[in-house]
Design an enzyme around this catalytic site. Structure first.
Site, PDB file in Angstrom:
ATOM      1  N   HIS A   1      -9.631   1.532   4.920  1.00  0.00           N
ATOM      2  CA  HIS A   1      -8.265   1.415   5.721  1.00  0.00           C
ATOM      3  C   HIS A   1      -8.588   2.395   6.919  1.00  0.00           C
ATOM      4  CE1 HIS A   1      -4.171   2.869   6.567  1.00  0.00           C
ATOM      5  NE2 HIS A   1      -3.929   1.716   5.956  1.00  0.00           N
TER       6      HIS A   1
ATOM      7  N   SER B   1       3.010  -2.235  10.284  1.00  0.00           N
ATOM      8  CA  SER B   1       4.557  -2.437  10.603  1.00  0.00           C
ATOM      9  C   SER B   1       5.056  -3.740  10.234  1.00  0.00           C
ATOM     10  CB  SER B   1       4.800  -2.116  12.203  1.00  0.00           C
ATOM     11  OG  SER B   1       4.444  -0.773  12.386  1.00  0.00           O
TER      12      SER B   1
ATOM     13  N   GLU C   1      -6.843   4.933   7.856  1.00  0.00           N
ATOM     14  CA  GLU C   1      -6.775   6.358   7.672  1.00  0.00           C
ATOM     15  C   GLU C   1      -7.746   7.018   7.063  1.00  0.00           C
ATOM     16  OE1 GLU C   1      -2.971   5.441   5.568  1.00  0.00           O
ATOM     17  OE2 GLU C   1      -1.911   5.054   7.489  1.00  0.00           O
TER      18      GLU C   1
ATOM     19  N   LYS D   1       0.087   4.291  -0.490  1.00  0.00           N
ATOM     20  CA  LYS D   1      -0.363   5.587   0.211  1.00  0.00           C
ATOM     21  C   LYS D   1      -0.189   6.896  -0.545  1.00  0.00           C
ATOM     22  CE  LYS D   1      -0.341   3.356   4.862  1.00  0.00           C
ATOM     23  NZ  LYS D   1      -0.047   3.347   6.143  1.00  0.00           N
TER      24      LYS D   1
ATOM     25  N   GLU E   1      -5.763  -4.958  10.726  1.00  0.00           N
ATOM     26  CA  GLU E   1      -4.659  -3.842  10.588  1.00  0.00           C
ATOM     27  C   GLU E   1      -5.179  -3.042  12.123  1.00  0.00           C
ATOM     28  OE1 GLU E   1      -2.570  -2.763   6.694  1.00  0.00           O
ATOM     29  OE2 GLU E   1      -4.208  -1.326   7.155  1.00  0.00           O
TER      30      GLU E   1
ATOM     31  N   ASN F   1       0.815  -1.210   0.254  1.00  0.00           N
ATOM     32  CA  ASN F   1      -0.011   0.041   0.077  1.00  0.00           C
ATOM     33  C   ASN F   1       0.944   1.107  -0.074  1.00  0.00           C
ATOM     34  OD1 ASN F   1      -1.794   1.975   0.658  1.00  0.00           O
ATOM     35  ND2 ASN F   1      -2.339   1.400   2.501  1.00  0.00           N
TER      36      ASN F   1
ATOM     37  N   GLY G   1       2.330   2.349  10.879  1.00  0.00           N
ATOM     38  CA  GLY G   1       3.376   3.234  10.478  1.00  0.00           C
ATOM     39  C   GLY G   1       4.021   3.581  11.924  1.00  0.00           C
TER      40      GLY G   1
END
Ligand code: PGA
Length: 255
Positions: free
Chosen positions: A98, A215, A100, A14, A170, A12, A176
């Site tokens: 996701h 991660s 985010e 991003k 996730e 991904n 991250g």
């Protein structure tokens, strides 16, 4: 021991990369996995690079995913992208829900469901993300949160729809941050997801691929993949280097 399901690794990217940078990275990934036969591999570039990357990867072993989509097919929805448009530029998958998107853009469970079902109608494979925040984990609400997100995301899907879905677990606190879930923590949630899907369709649950994301690195993927219900990875930061993403795919599919 043979794996129950074919491993799947998706990078991904991003909000990163010009067309030229995306082509260079995609080409390196393609070359790096050229001889690999034991896993499915995809990359998710930004929207502006999708067409060029899909053309470059055409007929090769690496497929292309988009990072989001809208649920309507056409109309007055300024700035949105329809699943059929993504299929048209060569995408095979689309990431939906996701964290985010959920956290920064206010995306709700109902929207994730609409997006996933729209993706299926357009012939795309939705990679549906679910995951708890650190506060939810600390409060002992992890499985309840996962259940609510999962149930909402796959609501009103037929068995045929469900058979085309990939789920990604996730944990938000692992994305991250450099702090991945332990293999045991991942397995607990992956097993829970599979059991929950079994209540909807017992024959489909053993076939469902459940990816771990948060991660993922070349040095932790083996231990994660050694867990019975971890079927691959959704990889953010470490997929921006072809060298590390290819190592993740190789280590992970050999585990
Ligand atoms: P990360 O991101 O690998 O950088 O933690 C994973 C993701 O957000 O899909």
């Amino acid at each position: 021991m043979a794996r129950a399901r074919r491993p799947f690794f998706c990078g991904n990217w991003k909000l990163n990369g010009s067309i030229a940078e995306s082509l260079a990275l995609a080409t390196e990934v393609r070359n790096g996995v050229a001889t690999l036969r034991d896993a499915d591999v995809a990359v998710a570039p930004g929207f502006t690079a999708l067409y060029a990357v899909a053309k470059r990867l055409e007929d090769g072993p690496v497929s292309v995913a988009a990072q989001d989509c809208f649920w309507e097919e056409k109309g007055a929805f300024t700035g949105e992208v329809a699943p059929a448009q993504l299929a048209d530029v060569g995408c095979k998958h689309v990431i939906v829900g996701h964290s985010e998107r959920r956290q920064l853009f206010g995306e709700l469970d109902a929207a994730v469901n609409l997006k996933a079902r729209a993706a299926l109608r357009a012939g795309l494979q939705p990679i549906i993300c679910v995951g708890e925040t650190l506060a939810e984990r600390d409060a002992g609400e992890t499985l309840g949160r996962i259940q609510a997100q999962l149930d909402a995301a796959i609501a009103e899907m037929s068995d045929d729809d469900l058979s085309h879905v990939v789920i990604a677990y996730e944990p938000v606190w692992a994305i991250g941050t450099g702090r991945n879930a332990t293999p045991g923590q991942a397995q607990e949630v992956h097993q829970f997801i599979r059991a929950r899907v079994a209540t909807r369709s017992a024959p489909l649950a053993p076939k469902l691929r459940i990816l771990y994301g948060g991660s993922v690195k070349p040095d932790n993927i083996r231990a994660l993949m050694a867990e019975a219900d971890v079927d691959g990875g959704l990889v953010g930061g470490a997929s921006l280097s072809a060298e590390s993403f290819v190592r993740i795919v190789k280590e992970g599919s050999a585990a």
